[in-house]
Enzyme design. Structure first.
Site, short mmCIF file in Angstrom:
data_model
loop_
_atom_site.label_atom_id
_atom_site.label_comp_id
_atom_site.label_asym_id
_atom_site.label_seq_id
_atom_site.Cartn_x
_atom_site.Cartn_y
_atom_site.Cartn_z
N ASP A 328 -124.39 -14.35 10.84
CA ASP A 328 -123.74 -13.49 9.85
C ASP A 328 -124.51 -12.18 9.67
OD1 ASP A 328 -123.41 -12.36 7.10
OD2 ASP A 328 -121.98 -13.98 6.83
N LEU A 356 -119.32 -13.45 5.75
CA LEU A 356 -118.65 -13.68 7.04
C LEU A 356 -118.71 -15.15 7.41
CD1 LEU A 356 -119.96 -10.59 9.05
CD2 LEU A 356 -117.97 -10.75 7.53
N ASP A 357 -119.87 -15.76 7.19
CA ASP A 357 -120.01 -17.19 7.45
C ASP A 357 -119.07 -18.01 6.58
OD1 ASP A 357 -121.80 -17.84 9.52
OD2 ASP A 357 -123.54 -17.44 8.27
N HIS A 358 -119.18 -17.84 5.28
CA HIS A 358 -118.38 -18.68 4.37
C HIS A 358 -116.90 -18.37 4.52
CE1 HIS A 358 -121.54 -20.70 2.01
NE2 HIS A 358 -122.27 -19.65 2.32
N GLY A 361 -115.62 -19.90 7.60
CA GLY A 361 -115.57 -21.35 7.45
C GLY A 361 -114.30 -21.83 6.78
#
Length: 458
Positions: A328, A356-358, A361
């Protein structure tokens, strides 16, 4: 405290359309405002709530199909979303706060700009130092000055390419937002089949078997969400690539974890047995990384035509950066987000969360849930592809800011955090933000210890 409910949202409608959902279902989604949570120059609050909103709607849709009932209302609380998007910061293990970034990870002045490094994992740290000719002597605190001096003497792109060639992680900070990047979600329906009509169930993904081949945050957040919704999720890691225990304590809730070396005949046999009975395979490795094991999507879908194969990568699925490792923080740097969030003195900045990660996800979980709904209706498998860069492009180019609703909540209030006993100790953790009428409010079990579960379905 007074909250304002907001119905109708362009970012949510756009994401739902990309996921292949029926447009009329978006009217089931509303949001409870909590003030200007996740403050940023970019519309992070809007992106975060849209990702959780479509994930919640996809879960509600699947549940309604299974039980032959109307789609339940989806009501997402922005305070819960904001808390979950920084779940790793809220985590406490017997009162201890995990370390988020290692001393050699971060922004560094280069000769002609800035560089972002990532050295949280020991092998990435070793490759960074080796690529730059820095002797690994002393502790990280002592090496900070040495690394800083070395990076300041080199152009940013030279650092990027030198470290990349050595298998390490460094990215030149882009001075402006990149052009529109990969698609937010790529979906490809595969094969023909008969409708799959699973039995009615109290949760959407009950009896769905998910092979979880992901690491770090984005992929594990997706599979953690599928576990919340009833899926039997088994994470599989190679024993030679240990995971950070604190990261697994945050993202392993509701799942089990096993170790298999796909180069070992015995372990490969166990993996093939799992694969033969799986409904979903989720991978989070860079493009091509699993090809040598015969795990390309085309091979998997040829062998198992009803399988859902969901892939996640950092940068893209084609082009010169497709095979590069990424996280991220690096994608924020390389796409121009860090420049957009720069501080007054010109230092590159960051989003208020590993958004961006969450965000990716929850979109990944939503895509899997939608594919399960499609399979239930028409049969056949599905190939899904998402990337952190695709989510970054969505944030940079496609989401418009909206006025914040409601009054500000305290992020770490007891309303959005819980305590759960685990093999790691007493965990204080964020509660799941995915919500529809009747949704689970917490995972049914704490993370098991990484790599300690047997390689079989529950």
């Amino acid at each position: 405290m007074t909250h304002t409910e907001d119905a109708g949202d362009a970012a949510t409608a756009h994401a739902w359309e990309v996921l292949g959902g029926r447009s009329q279902l978006v009217q089931h989604v509303s949001f409870v405002g909590a003030g200007a949570v996740l403050p940023s120059r970019l519309p992070v609050r809007e992106m975060a709530r849209a990702g959780v909103g479509v994930c919640s709607l996809a879960a509600a849709e699947l549940l309604a199909l299974r039980n032959r009932v109307p789609v339940p209302a989806v009501r997402v609380n922005e305070a819960a979303v904001a808390t979950a998007f920084v779940s790793e910061r809220h985590l406490r293990i017997d009162g201890r706060a995990p370390t988020s970034f290692a001393p050699l990870s971060g922004f560094w002045p280069a000769a002609d700009g800035w560089v972002r490094t990532h050295a949280n994992y020991p092998h990435h740290r070793a490759r960074l130092l080796s690529a730059l000719g820095i002797a690994d002597r002393g502790g990280d605190r002592e090496l900070v000055g040495v690394l800083s001096k070395e990076l300041a003497s080199r152009p940013a792109e030279e650092v990027q390419e030198t470290v990349y060639a050595a298998g390490g992680l460094a990215v030149a900070v882009a001075g402006a937002p990149a052009a529109a990047g990969p698609a937010l979600v790529e979906r490809r329906h595969v094969g023909q089949g008969s409708p799959r009509l699973p039995a009615p169930a109290p949760v959407p993904a009950q009896d769905v078997r998910v092979l979880d081949l992901t690491r770090v945050i984005a992929g594990p957040v997706a599979t953690r969400t599928l576990a919340l919704l009833g899926a039997d999720v088994l994470r599989v890691d190679a024993p030679q690539l240990p995971e950070d225990a604190d990261a697994h304590a945050d993202t392993g809730a509701g799942k089990r974890s096993t170790l298999l070396d796909l180069g070992s005949p015995g372990d490969r046999h166990a993996f093939e047995d799992l694969l033969g009975r799986a409904d979903v395979v989720v991978t989070g490795y860079r493009p091509g990384a699993l090809d040598r094991h015969g795990l390309t999507p085309d091979v998997l879908l040829d062998r198992y035509p009803d399988l859902i194969v969901a892939q996640l990568c950092a940068w893209d699925w084609s082009g010169p950066w497709a095979g590069r490792r990424g996280f991220d923080s690096l994608v924020q740097a390389g796409t121009g987000i860090a420049a957009m969030e720069a501080t007054a003195d010109g230092r590159p900045g960051v989003l208020p969360a590993q958004a961006l990660d969450h965000g990716t996800g929850y979109l990944l979980a939503a895509a899997v849930l939608r594919a399960l709904s499609d399979r239930q209706a028409t049969g056949g498998g599905c190939h899904l592809r998402l990337s952190l860069a695709g989510t970054a492009s969505w944030l940079l180019h496609d989401i418009r800011p909206t006025p914040a609703q409601g009054e500000a909540d305290t992020y770490d209030s007891g309303s959005w955090l819980a305590e759960t006993e685990s093999p790691y100790g007493l965990l204080r953790h964020a509660l799941p933000p995915v919500h529809y009428d009747g949704a689970p409010t917490n995972w049914d079990h704490a993370p098991t210890q990484w790599g300690t579960d047997p390689p079989n379905w529950a």
